[in-house]
Motif scaffolding. Structure first.
Motif, PDB file in Angstrom:
ATOM      1  N   LEU A   4       0.814  -1.213   0.000  1.00 47.59           N
ATOM      2  CA  LEU A   4       0.000   0.000   0.000  1.00 47.59           C
ATOM      3  C   LEU A   4       0.850   1.267   0.000  1.00 47.59           C
ATOM      4  O   LEU A   4       0.330   2.354  -0.208  1.00 47.59           O
ATOM      5  CB  LEU A   4      -0.926   0.007   1.219  1.00 47.59           C
ATOM      6  CG  LEU A   4      -1.914  -1.152   1.303  1.00 47.59           C
ATOM      7  CD1 LEU A   4      -2.669  -1.100   2.628  1.00 47.59           C
ATOM      8  CD2 LEU A   4      -2.875  -1.137   0.132  1.00 47.59           C
ATOM      9  N   GLN A 116      -5.743   8.101  -3.872  1.00 47.67           N
ATOM     10  CA  GLN A 116      -6.315   7.100  -2.967  1.00 47.67           C
ATOM     11  C   GLN A 116      -5.396   5.877  -2.854  1.00 47.67           C
ATOM     12  O   GLN A 116      -4.973   5.318  -3.867  1.00 47.67           O
ATOM     13  CB  GLN A 116      -7.683   6.635  -3.461  1.00 47.67           C
ATOM     14  CG  GLN A 116      -8.746   7.698  -3.357  1.00 47.67           C
ATOM     15  CD  GLN A 116     -10.106   7.139  -3.678  1.00 47.67           C
ATOM     16  OE1 GLN A 116     -10.517   6.137  -3.096  1.00 47.67           O
ATOM     17  NE2 GLN A 116     -10.803   7.777  -4.607  1.00 47.67           N
ATOM     18  N   ILE A 117      -5.143   5.475  -1.634  1.00 47.58           N
ATOM     19  CA  ILE A 117      -4.249   4.342  -1.401  1.00 47.58           C
ATOM     20  C   ILE A 117      -4.896   3.015  -1.784  1.00 47.58           C
ATOM     21  O   ILE A 117      -4.278   2.197  -2.464  1.00 47.58           O
ATOM     22  CB  ILE A 117      -3.783   4.321   0.071  1.00 47.58           C
ATOM     23  CG1 ILE A 117      -2.862   5.514   0.318  1.00 47.58           C
ATOM     24  CG2 ILE A 117      -3.092   3.003   0.404  1.00 47.58           C
ATOM     25  CD1 ILE A 117      -2.481   5.720   1.765  1.00 47.58           C
ATOM     26  N   PHE A 118      -6.144   2.789  -1.372  1.00 49.09           N
ATOM     27  CA  PHE A 118      -6.755   1.471  -1.534  1.00 49.09           C
ATOM     28  C   PHE A 118      -7.288   1.186  -2.935  1.00 49.09           C
ATOM     29  O   PHE A 118      -7.681   0.052  -3.212  1.00 49.09           O
ATOM     30  CB  PHE A 118      -7.852   1.257  -0.488  1.00 49.09           C
ATOM     31  CG  PHE A 118      -7.315   1.271   0.908  1.00 49.09           C
ATOM     32  CD1 PHE A 118      -6.487   0.252   1.357  1.00 49.09           C
ATOM     33  CD2 PHE A 118      -7.600   2.311   1.767  1.00 49.09           C
ATOM     34  CE1 PHE A 118      -5.965   0.268   2.646  1.00 49.09           C
ATOM     35  CE2 PHE A 118      -7.091   2.331   3.066  1.00 49.09           C
ATOM     36  CZ  PHE A 118      -6.274   1.312   3.494  1.00 49.09           C
ATOM     37  N   TRP A 122      -2.690   0.947  -4.573  1.00 53.70           N
ATOM     38  CA  TRP A 122      -2.659  -0.513  -4.485  1.00 53.70           C
ATOM     39  C   TRP A 122      -2.712  -1.134  -5.875  1.00 53.70           C
ATOM     40  O   TRP A 122      -1.963  -2.060  -6.187  1.00 53.70           O
ATOM     41  CB  TRP A 122      -3.803  -1.015  -3.611  1.00 53.70           C
ATOM     42  CG  TRP A 122      -3.751  -2.481  -3.315  1.00 53.70           C
ATOM     43  CD1 TRP A 122      -2.642  -3.275  -3.206  1.00 53.70           C
ATOM     44  CD2 TRP A 122      -4.860  -3.346  -3.087  1.00 53.70           C
ATOM     45  NE1 TRP A 122      -2.994  -4.571  -2.909  1.00 53.70           N
ATOM     46  CE2 TRP A 122      -4.359  -4.635  -2.834  1.00 53.70           C
ATOM     47  CE3 TRP A 122      -6.236  -3.143  -3.056  1.00 53.70           C
ATOM     48  CZ2 TRP A 122      -5.188  -5.718  -2.574  1.00 53.70           C
ATOM     49  CZ3 TRP A 122      -7.058  -4.224  -2.780  1.00 53.70           C
ATOM     50  CH2 TRP A 122      -6.537  -5.491  -2.552  1.00 53.70           C
ATOM     51  N   LEU A 133       1.717   9.050  -4.836  1.00 54.39           N
ATOM     52  CA  LEU A 133       0.534   9.431  -4.074  1.00 54.39           C
ATOM     53  C   LEU A 133       0.538  10.931  -3.855  1.00 54.39           C
ATOM     54  O   LEU A 133       1.566  11.508  -3.502  1.00 54.39           O
ATOM     55  CB  LEU A 133       0.533   8.721  -2.711  1.00 54.39           C
ATOM     56  CG  LEU A 133      -0.601   9.084  -1.755  1.00 54.39           C
ATOM     57  CD1 LEU A 133      -1.948   8.600  -2.312  1.00 54.39           C
ATOM     58  CD2 LEU A 133      -0.342   8.479  -0.377  1.00 54.39           C
ATOM     59  N   LYS A 148     -12.950   5.512   3.456  1.00 50.04           N
ATOM     60  CA  LYS A 148     -11.641   4.915   3.145  1.00 50.04           C
ATOM     61  C   LYS A 148     -10.488   5.789   3.621  1.00 50.04           C
ATOM     62  O   LYS A 148      -9.391   5.295   3.853  1.00 50.04           O
ATOM     63  CB  LYS A 148     -11.502   4.676   1.633  1.00 50.04           C
ATOM     64  CG  LYS A 148     -12.258   3.484   1.134  1.00 50.04           C
ATOM     65  CD  LYS A 148     -11.856   3.145  -0.281  1.00 50.04           C
ATOM     66  CE  LYS A 148     -12.669   3.920  -1.279  1.00 50.04           C
ATOM     67  NZ  LYS A 148     -12.377   3.556  -2.662  1.00 50.04           N
ATOM     68  N   ARG A 149     -10.747   7.085   3.754  1.00 50.62           N
ATOM     69  CA  ARG A 149      -9.677   7.992   4.196  1.00 50.62           C
ATOM     70  C   ARG A 149      -9.243   7.696   5.637  1.00 50.62           C
ATOM     71  O   ARG A 149      -8.104   7.986   6.005  1.00 50.62           O
ATOM     72  CB  ARG A 149     -10.115   9.451   4.083  1.00 50.62           C
ATOM     73  CG  ARG A 149     -10.414   9.922   2.676  1.00 50.62           C
ATOM     74  CD  ARG A 149      -9.186  10.012   1.841  1.00 50.62           C
ATOM     75  NE  ARG A 149      -9.506  10.601   0.532  1.00 50.62           N
ATOM     76  CZ  ARG A 149      -8.757  10.500  -0.515  1.00 50.62           C
ATOM     77  NH1 ARG A 149      -7.602   9.846  -0.443  1.00 50.62           N
ATOM     78  NH2 ARG A 149      -9.102  11.050  -1.654  1.00 50.62           N
ATOM     79  N   GLU A 152      -6.641   5.080   5.539  1.00 47.65           N
ATOM     80  CA  GLU A 152      -5.522   5.651   4.775  1.00 47.65           C
ATOM     81  C   GLU A 152      -4.599   6.468   5.677  1.00 47.65           C
ATOM     82  O   GLU A 152      -3.389   6.478   5.464  1.00 47.65           O
ATOM     83  CB  GLU A 152      -6.030   6.555   3.644  1.00 47.65           C
ATOM     84  CG  GLU A 152      -6.420   5.826   2.405  1.00 47.65           C
ATOM     85  CD  GLU A 152      -6.744   6.767   1.261  1.00 47.65           C
ATOM     86  OE1 GLU A 152      -6.628   8.009   1.403  1.00 47.65           O
ATOM     87  OE2 GLU A 152      -7.105   6.257   0.192  1.00 47.65           O
ATOM     88  N   ARG A 153      -5.169   7.144   6.669  1.00 45.75           N
ATOM     89  CA  ARG A 153      -4.348   7.936   7.594  1.00 45.75           C
ATOM     90  C   ARG A 153      -3.309   7.058   8.280  1.00 45.75           C
ATOM     91  O   ARG A 153      -2.166   7.463   8.461  1.00 45.75           O
ATOM     92  CB  ARG A 153      -5.222   8.630   8.641  1.00 45.75           C
ATOM     93  CG  ARG A 153      -5.905   9.846   8.113  1.00 45.75           C
ATOM     94  CD  ARG A 153      -6.602  10.613   9.249  1.00 45.75           C
ATOM     95  NE  ARG A 153      -7.896  11.005   8.749  1.00 45.75           N
ATOM     96  CZ  ARG A 153      -9.042  10.883   9.383  1.00 45.75           C
ATOM     97  NH1 ARG A 153      -9.074  10.379  10.592  1.00 45.75           N
ATOM     98  NH2 ARG A 153     -10.161  11.266   8.833  1.00 45.75           N
ATOM     99  N   VAL A 155      -2.044   4.214   7.093  1.00 51.23           N
ATOM    100  CA  VAL A 155      -1.047   3.813   6.096  1.00 51.23           C
ATOM    101  C   VAL A 155      -0.062   4.949   5.853  1.00 51.23           C
ATOM    102  O   VAL A 155       1.154   4.725   5.806  1.00 51.23           O
ATOM    103  CB  VAL A 155      -1.718   3.365   4.777  1.00 51.23           C
ATOM    104  CG1 VAL A 155      -0.671   3.054   3.709  1.00 51.23           C
ATOM    105  CG2 VAL A 155      -2.615   2.150   5.006  1.00 51.23           C
ATOM    106  N   LYS A 156      -0.558   6.176   5.719  1.00 57.49           N
ATOM    107  CA  LYS A 156       0.335   7.324   5.514  1.00 57.49           C
ATOM    108  C   LYS A 156       1.251   7.521   6.720  1.00 57.49           C
ATOM    109  O   LYS A 156       2.442   7.791   6.559  1.00 57.49           O
ATOM    110  CB  LYS A 156      -0.476   8.602   5.268  1.00 57.49           C
ATOM    111  CG  LYS A 156      -1.083   8.682   3.897  1.00 57.49           C
ATOM    112  CD  LYS A 156      -1.857   9.989   3.742  1.00 57.49           C
ATOM    113  CE  LYS A 156      -2.445  10.141   2.385  1.00 57.49           C
ATOM    114  NZ  LYS A 156      -3.188  11.410   2.241  1.00 57.49           N
TER     115      LYS A 156
END
Length: 174
Positions: A4, A116-118, A122, A133, A148-149, A152-153, A155-156
């Motif tokens: 990710l 968007q990460i997902f 991805w 990103l 989804k955000r 994502e926080r 993951v970031k």
């Protein structure tokens, strides 16, 4: 988790050193549209059109890759006139592969840029693309994206931690 992580993370599209990537041999750029090039559901404005024109002048071939319907993507494309794929099914590889086929590029010389990460990142990682990103342009989004955000926080945060960049200010393009 590493699947990710983007290859690079910038605040906005203008921060991406496209000239440097071109010198490294990249010739194609696949872009997500909403909250990457313009705010969610916004038309291609003068800024987006000028940005795409600049990349074309550098020598890039460009394709828009969106999970939106044909009407949305085609109307966005009218002023920018690039290749596009709608209902791409991100994060599945098929859309990314179609985009490279349309551009005449491959994983070795194509960049992917999204917010968007997902879905965006991805899918690009699964396809083997160099992924970039960006932070979303506008926080106003559809509810399924807002939800989804939240993960994502994490993951970031994890990405910045791995890179030793937990402070708010981090080098552009880490």
């Amino acid at each position: 988790m590493r699947n990710l992580y983007p290859d690079r993370y910038y605040y906005k599209k203008e921060d991406v050193p496209f000239k440097a990537y071109y010198k490294q041999g990249y010739r194609g750029v696949i872009f997500d549209i909403d909250n990457t090039l313009v705010p969610h559901d916004a038309p291609a404005d003068e800024g987006a059109a000028a940005f795409i024109a600049y990349l074309k002048k550098l020598g890039y071939r460009i394709c828009l890759l969106s999970n939106n319907d044909r009407e949305r993507v085609a109307s966005f494309n009218e002023p920018v006139q690039v290749q596009y794929i709608y209902k791409a099914g991100k994060p599945l590889r098929k859309g990314y592969e179609k985009a490279m086929e349309a551009l005449g590029t491959d994983v070795s010389n194509t960049l992917f840029v999204g917010d968007q990460i997902f879905t965006d990142i991805w899918g690009a990682k699964r396809t083997g693309l160099f992924s970039i990103l960006l932070d979303p342009i506008d926080p106003r989004e559809e509810i399924q994206i807002v939800l989804k955000r939240i993960p994502e926080r994490f993951v970031k945060w994890s990405y910045r931690r791995k890179k030793g960049l937990l402070k708010k200010e981090f080098d552009k393009g880490v």
